[in-house]
Design a protein around this motif. Structure first.
Motif, mmCIF file in Angstrom:
data_model
loop_
_atom_site.group_PDB
_atom_site.id
_atom_site.type_symbol
_atom_site.label_atom_id
_atom_site.label_comp_id
_atom_site.label_asym_id
_atom_site.label_seq_id
_atom_site.Cartn_x
_atom_site.Cartn_y
_atom_site.Cartn_z
ATOM 1 N N LEU A 123 0.824 10.253 2.395
ATOM 2 C CA LEU A 123 0.394 9.169 1.493
ATOM 3 C C LEU A 123 0.032 7.879 2.229
ATOM 4 C CD1 LEU A 123 3.178 9.855 -1.148
ATOM 5 C CD2 LEU A 123 0.720 10.193 -1.529
ATOM 6 N N GLU A 124 -0.979 7.202 1.733
ATOM 7 C CA GLU A 124 -1.381 5.932 2.353
ATOM 8 C C GLU A 124 -0.570 4.782 1.779
ATOM 9 O OE1 GLU A 124 -5.281 4.904 3.836
ATOM 10 O OE2 GLU A 124 -6.005 6.409 2.406
ATOM 11 N N LYS A 125 0.089 4.054 2.659
ATOM 12 C CA LYS A 125 0.976 2.982 2.227
ATOM 13 C C LYS A 125 0.499 1.635 2.767
ATOM 14 C CE LYS A 125 4.588 4.848 4.289
ATOM 15 N NZ LYS A 125 4.027 5.990 5.037
ATOM 16 N N ILE A 126 1.105 0.575 2.269
ATOM 17 C CA ILE A 126 0.700 -0.732 2.784
ATOM 18 C C ILE A 126 1.398 -1.059 4.105
ATOM 19 C CG2 ILE A 126 0.234 -1.570 0.453
ATOM 20 C CD1 ILE A 126 2.653 -3.301 0.604
ATOM 21 N N LEU A 150 4.755 0.642 7.030
ATOM 22 C CA LEU A 150 5.474 1.815 7.538
ATOM 23 C C LEU A 150 4.496 2.902 7.952
ATOM 24 C CD1 LEU A 150 8.372 1.991 4.905
ATOM 25 C CD2 LEU A 150 8.576 1.266 7.280
ATOM 26 N N GLU A 175 10.752 11.911 -7.979
ATOM 27 C CA GLU A 175 9.597 12.632 -8.528
ATOM 28 C C GLU A 175 8.618 11.619 -9.095
ATOM 29 O OE1 GLU A 175 10.941 15.576 -11.302
ATOM 30 O OE2 GLU A 175 12.287 16.496 -9.811
ATOM 31 N N PRO A 176 7.402 12.065 -9.351
ATOM 32 C CA PRO A 176 6.451 11.116 -9.917
ATOM 33 C C PRO A 176 7.008 10.413 -11.161
ATOM 34 C CG PRO A 176 5.316 13.128 -9.299
ATOM 35 C CD PRO A 176 6.778 13.366 -9.055
ATOM 36 N N GLY A 177 7.778 11.130 -11.957
ATOM 37 C CA GLY A 177 8.278 10.526 -13.184
ATOM 38 C C GLY A 177 9.717 10.069 -13.121
ATOM 39 N N ALA A 178 10.368 10.137 -11.957
ATOM 40 C CA ALA A 178 11.790 9.796 -11.911
ATOM 41 C C ALA A 178 12.211 9.324 -10.535
ATOM 42 C CB ALA A 178 12.630 11.010 -12.310
ATOM 43 N N GLY A 179 12.541 8.052 -10.448
ATOM 44 C CA GLY A 179 12.975 7.498 -9.174
ATOM 45 C C GLY A 179 14.351 6.889 -9.306
ATOM 46 N N SER A 180 14.399 5.704 -9.839
ATOM 47 C CA SER A 180 15.688 5.034 -10.024
ATOM 48 C C SER A 180 16.612 5.888 -10.890
ATOM 49 C CB SER A 180 15.486 3.688 -10.736
ATOM 50 O OG SER A 180 14.602 2.879 -10.025
ATOM 51 N N THR A 191 5.052 10.048 4.730
ATOM 52 C CA THR A 191 5.616 10.065 3.379
ATOM 53 C C THR A 191 4.722 10.992 2.570
ATOM 54 O OG1 THR A 191 6.039 7.698 3.727
ATOM 55 C CG2 THR A 191 6.391 8.552 1.511
ATOM 56 N N TYR A 199 6.965 10.757 -2.531
ATOM 57 C CA TYR A 199 7.426 9.676 -1.653
ATOM 58 C C TYR A 199 8.510 10.167 -0.699
ATOM 59 C CZ TYR A 199 5.373 6.916 -5.499
ATOM 60 O OH TYR A 199 4.558 6.418 -6.467
ATOM 61 N N MET A 224 9.155 -2.697 1.678
ATOM 62 C CA MET A 224 9.752 -1.499 1.091
ATOM 63 C C MET A 224 11.238 -1.668 0.819
ATOM 64 S SD MET A 224 8.487 1.104 -0.072
ATOM 65 C CE MET A 224 9.587 1.919 -1.230
ATOM 66 N N ILE A 233 12.856 -1.887 -2.505
ATOM 67 C CA ILE A 233 12.548 -0.821 -3.466
ATOM 68 C C ILE A 233 13.319 0.461 -3.195
ATOM 69 C CG2 ILE A 233 10.716 0.692 -4.341
ATOM 70 C CD1 ILE A 233 8.796 -1.682 -4.050
#
Ligand SMILES: Cc1cc2nc3c(=O)[nH]c(=O)nc-3n(C[C@H](O)[C@H](O)[C@H](O)COP(=O)(O)OP(=O)(O)OC[C@H]3O[C@@H](n4cnc5c(N)ncnc54)[C@H](O)[C@@H]3O)c2cc1C
Ligand SMILES: Cc1cc2nc3c(=O)[nH]c(=O)nc-3n(C[C@H](O)[C@H](O)[C@H](O)COP(=O)(O)OP(=O)(O)OC[C@H]3O[C@@H](n4cnc5c(N)ncnc54)[C@H](O)[C@@H]3O)c2cc1C
Ligand SMILES: Cc1cc2nc3c(=O)[nH]c(=O)nc-3n(C[C@H](O)[C@H](O)[C@H](O)COP(=O)(O)OP(=O)(O)OC[C@H]3O[C@@H](n4cnc5c(N)ncnc54)[C@H](O)[C@@H]3O)c2cc1C
Ligand SMILES: Cc1cc2nc3c(=O)[nH]c(=O)nc-3n(C[C@H](O)[C@H](O)[C@H](O)COP(=O)(O)OP(=O)(O)OC[C@H]3O[C@@H](n4cnc5c(N)ncnc54)[C@H](O)[C@@H]3O)c2cc1C
Lengths: 386, 386, 386, 386
Positions: A198-201, A203, A126-131, A208, A155, A357, A360
């Motif tokens: 989403l625009e990524k650098i 992939l 989520e926007p506020g919770a990944g790891s 996504t 993501y 990526m 990460i």
């Protein structure tokens, strides 16, 4: 030296041809579009390349030897098609049905997953919770015969293409930050929306996206595994997930090595081949050594996994080091290409941006260090060799 | 997970006891003296720990499974006795008799090598020629029934203890810088002198010396292998030599890890254990991962070697990366010990100063990169996995 | 380009001659003995090289321009005499008298410090407390007109030679782990004992020892600064202490560079000079660049310090990076020497073992990161340039 | 601590406002278009921000204090507008007119360069020759009153926008691979074509293109400097070119640090701020230190350059280390952003992809090592400080 069966060698050849014929020629188009054509999934499914492990009754081969997936990953990477991340569908999300789904669910979903008609995704971040998934805010409220899902995810790979998304949510009203439930969210359910691709650098051919859940009613038939154990269910898949990751990183590192090797053997600088320069030789020698060492470890893990012995720590080590060796090679490869390495026209530039990526997702390098470190200083610590 | 036979496990236990009883307690004394007491070789020989591979008729076990030597190296290291470098005698120099010696020589020398009465050394390096042996100046002049040896060698391990030294020399009068002959030089031969035991920054219990040859008359019976092929004979041993090296580096890295792990779990800093600090955890996690990956590679190489397939390139990769991982761990280990790491009283300080040699001898890291790099850009290049 | 006064250039020349004549020729003897002859301190004092800063009435030059000490450090290092760590005496311990001593103490101690008759040390570290001084166990009990000191210190530089030791101790009975007092302990005081000269992996000419205090009666005249503020007094010296450190590391890195440069320009390998190899060139180029960058930073800090503006954070950055660049150079230098680098006979081997200490004492690299990191995330953070 | 004049501080403020008002808001549009609107150059010119150094008679300020350009670079970077590489126009290409142009050329070209009506580029690189310009194939044939230019160039910055391109070509018929001439090629000249705007992995708002010259007739009035000395003319600008580079890398590194610092102080992970994690603290502390050290070096070089003393070696060191420190920070910054770092939405992702170019152009890191290394082993070697 590597240990594949005769059947697997044939499988490799067939899949390689499929990629060359049907996928590789279209990758640029997919990159432009930011998404792989669903058609490709179907074609792969038709030829038996999507899900190998499901029982024949669901349309699979019923063989869960991980080497099949290893072949898939290696060849997709070697063909420059790794942005089409079909393993996510096949062996990262799919197995949830096998491991924690019930028979009805397997019958309902697996055949179309195998055939490529249904595309899968899994949504935890989520926007506020990944790891730290315990920080998630998406909730599922138990309403008797259905759950009501609220919140958002971000993501999410296959976020646009996916027909079926396995969503992790906290059980509303339960005072335990690890009490989660996994829910099967289907395309078209009311209140389920998707954000922009989403625009990524890198992939670029991978879609996504953000996903939004606004009072989505999920029938109990779409509840996956045991409510409250959602977090544990996610953990159970970690060893295999990391194995998938490291197989890919090793393949990508080797691919970066190969295209670079070719380049420097052709490129003239100061009246010599670039491969005649000692700096080029020493650096490529170092990477060749590291990639070999990585590959031996990866193959060892595949073997251990096929025997049922791969634990999440051993896998974390390979995930971490694998992504770092891949990165080192991608960066060196770009560097040795000079200005060309910075141009999208050259494969190395894509390997480079895609590889960024790896350190990460699927657990960042910091999280891998955290996990391995916790193990190192636990009482029950033992190295891989004991 | 590791693959040793039941017999090998027993061998390991027995050898471990021998070290604990007879060697470890005397190491400080040997360090002080700069040399290991010859007595230790004899005791080891008596118990069958010196040369395993020679045929029973020479007193050995007749088993050239490399895992025996691996056990020897691992245990010697684990016991903190690695400065007693018996593998040099047993499996680095000894096999010359097997591979290029004739039967008479085997009969004459092997039994006492097995029993530990005769200690071996090999002398290639000279003050002006190390990495590049073709630059050596020591010459052997063919005088019909004997050779006359002139020149000097330096940095020779067992240089003081050795009774028999295999010396590489250029054949006088032949205009080919690779035309060498290997000669067996014995203690007491006229004109054969030894220099001081050299002062080093580590490996204090190892005697390292210069050797001088002043018109030493070497009977043809002491000519080893084919004259003119000396350089090639040296090359033939490289794969195994590097395997020996990497097995040792992996063991030493693991030992450094273990003593450091123990230290940081005990040490208090700022009201916590040093192992509670994230920096400590992340760094140790990284090393645990690297050492495991190294060990898997090493064990793989041992297996390949036992099957006869280890080539010098594959071995060079492990030698190079092994010495670098060992070093990284030794340096980190010392650092995490704080001031204590700098004190000779702490084992880590010795591991550190000893480890500094690994990137230099048996082919420096630069030479390993050179060799692997040459392979990478050759036409016949193929990675370990193909 | 560097900014020294004419006077300072002359001072440099004079000191350089002194080292060449009186110190350098005896260093091997001191290394053997594990300690520098007290005579050397006296000779240096006689010629005005020990303490520059004290007022002329105490025998000094009364000039606290840090560049004098910079010259001392640079030349001592360049002459291969850095193990004679006279700056510890002159500018690390000595200034305590100036900064927190009273006039009576200055008169009593400084003249003999300037003349080299009295040698100084400072004792903070204990077996159980180094980085974290608040964990120290040594206590001082206030007995009216004297303190009673109990406990022990370890790793004390000049531990054997010192006539006067400034000892940090916790004030007994005060419930604040930072409440310390600094006491001047003098040779011969009852209950003050020294341990063995500790065996280290390098810095062989430096005496490092344990000190024991068993009910040592310290008259109040020997109380330094304000009781309870001992910890703060120690902190006040940190910026200068780290400046001293970084000046030394830069000098040592440059020295390692110089001896290595000379070596590789002489050494033949494979028919070329070692300096003709691209690996040698690239690595030495990198170090030359890093050392230059370090030196510019160091000189900048000296200038800022002379203007009164050097804070402990800015200094911590230089201390940390300086010790790491020194180390990188020492390690590379040894490597490029091949086997010779491992022999005590070669200066690089000493630079290497000595340099290993720099990342540990005067605040380890981890502590420097901790300090700088705390600053980075504080509200009042600003970079050096603002 | 930094040394700018009052006037320069005002200049900085004015330029900062200009960027905020006119440039920053349009950057996304430019990235989308792959090129900066020419309008921006004109606006900058109008306000006196384009070329500072030309004499007032050409419209400039007549002040060649490099600190003006430093301010331009630092502020453009800080505002996230660095892809608008106006310094290329102003201080990298423009000065050719001053240094080797004749008065007629200065009068003809400079005023419109200052006003922003004419945009400049310089074209050296070719598909087959980058680092090694002597390998270029573009030729200029002397036809009496004009040159005939044939060949192509690639990776040319401002390749689409440029009105005037300074092109390096070999003089046809001269047997010396360094015999070059610099020619001023103008928009609209017959036979001068441009290729596509090349697709890169970053620097998206920068137009980079191939240029083709097919029998382009260049009047002798457009010959710049001395024919045959073209290569030397290019070399003369190297010190300043590298200074420009390092100023930019330091600014970009600091920018990456700043946005990351802000992010980690906000981001929650595992119930803490990400900035509370020791790993985050240690890594950011290290980068803060390195960036400070770099900045001190850069400012030192600016000062030396203003005094006329900057040589190409000193500048090469800063160019090389600067690009590497920038890269280290960009990579760390992205990593600490987690998944967000991979999204184009976040500034760090752009800093990252843009920074990847710095180690390649304006002389790759390998070329910098080559140059510095050559100096290190030359007889006339002296470090920056002597
Ligand atoms: C292209 C792409 C595809 C993805 N696909 C999916 C998908 O299909 N499904 C899905 O659920 N998610 C997906 N993700 C999300 C991905 O799993 C997360 O980005 C990842 O887990 C990191 O989480 P985060 O971005 O929230 O970073 P955070 O968790 O906020 O981490 C930020 C930084 O903090 C560090 N950090 C975190 N904890 C600690 C700690 N304890 N100590 C020190 N450092 C720490 C991290 O390593 C990282 O460097 C995808 C992401 C991307 C970019
Ligand atoms: C403790 C110890 C024990 C030893 N035991 C023995 C023994 O028992 N028998 C024996 O014969 N020898 C022994 N040696 C010698 C050892 O094998 C050599 O030191 C080693 O081979 C390196 O040779 P060198 O010292 O001459 O260094 P050099 O060959 O002079 O190398 C100097 C440096 O140049 C580098 N270099 C060399 N060639 C190249 C190149 N082409 N490109 C780039 N860089 C290059 C090297 O890597 C090294 O960094 C021992 C050495 C030591 C210190
Ligand atoms: C040759 C020599 C000379 C010396 N001279 C003197 C002297 O004259 N006077 C004197 O008082 N002392 C002296 N010392 C002591 C020196 O200052 C200490 O060794 C140093 O401060 C480190 O303390 P320690 O050895 O107790 O290590 P510890 O403090 O125990 O540290 C052990 C390890 O933990 C790390 N660590 C500590 N805290 C943290 C944290 N918060 N997070 C992460 N990592 C952490 C350290 O960096 C180190 O790697 C000397 C030491 C030596 C070896
Ligand atoms: C975005 C961008 C903008 C640019 N703008 C301009 C411009 O405005 N004008 C212009 O003229 N050019 C421009 N360039 C070109 C740039 O200057 C070159 O790319 C650069 O000089 C490297 O040349 P190359 O790409 O031909 O690489 P090569 O020279 O082929 O180098 C390939 C690799 O070999 C290495 N190498 C080269 N020589 C040696 C050696 N002796 N030993 C060891 N390694 C070596 C290099 O470091 C590199 O890693 C630009 C490039 C890019 C990508």
């Amino acid at each position: 030296m590597r240990k594949f069966t005769e059947e697997q060698h044939m499988f490799r050849d067939a899949y390689r041809r499929f990629l060359a014929d049907d996928v590789a020629p279209r990758m640029d188009e997919f990159r432009e579009a930011g998404i792989v054509d669903r058609e490709i999934f179907k074609k792969a499914g038709d030829q038996g390349f999507l899900m190998i492990w499901p029982d024949e009754k669901y349309g699979g081969m019923g063989d869960d030897d991980f080497r099949y997936e290893q072949i898939i990953i290696e060849e997709t990477t070697r063909a420059g098609c790794a942005e089409w991340y079909n393993t996510l569908h096949s062996r990262l999300v799919g197995p949830y049905f096998k491991n924690i789904g019930n028979e009805e669910q397997r019958e309902r979903f697996l055949p179309k997953c195998v055939s490529g008609e249904t595309i899968l995704a899994v949504a935890m971040t989520e926007p506020g919770a990944g790891s730290d998934l315990s920080g998630m805010k998406t909730t599922a409220t138990d309403n008797g015969d259905h759950w009501v899902l609220n919140g958002s995810k971000t993501y999410i790979s296959n976020g646009i293409n996916a027909d079926v998304v396995i969503v992790a949510a906290k059980i509303a009203g339960v005072d335990d930050k690890h009490a989660m439930v996994l829910l099967i969210v289907e395309r078209g359910m009311e209140g389920f929306e998707r954000g922009q691709n989403l625009e990524k650098i890198g992939l670029h051919a991978q879609d996504t996206a953000e996903l939004f859940f606004n009072n989505v009613k999920i029938p109990k038939e779409n509840q996956l595994g045991t409510p409250g154990k959602g977090f544990i269910h996610l953990m159970e898949g970690l060893a295999e997930e990391r194995l998938i990751a490291m197989v890919g990183y090793a393949a990508s590192a080797r691919r970066a090595f190969d295209v670079t090797r070719e380049f420097v053997m052709e490129r003239d600088v100061f009246g010599k081949k670039l491969s005649d320069m000692q700096n080029t030789q020493f650096k490529m020698a170092e990477m060749d050594s590291k990639i070999d060492m990585l590959q031996v470890y990866v193959d060892h893990c595949v073997e251990v996994h096929n025997q049922g012995g791969l634990n999440a720590n051993i896998a974390a080590k390979g995930k971490m080091l694998g992504s770092e060796i891949e990165w080192e090679m991608a960066d060196l490869g770009l560097q040795l290409h000079g200005g060309a390495g910075y141009m999208k026209e050259y494969e190395i530039s894509r390997i480079f941006t895609d590889a960024r990526m790896s350190r990460i997702y699927a657990g960042s390098s910091e999280i891998m260090r955290y996990i391995v470190g916790r193990d190192v200083f636990s009482q029950k610590y033992q190295s891989i060799l004991e």
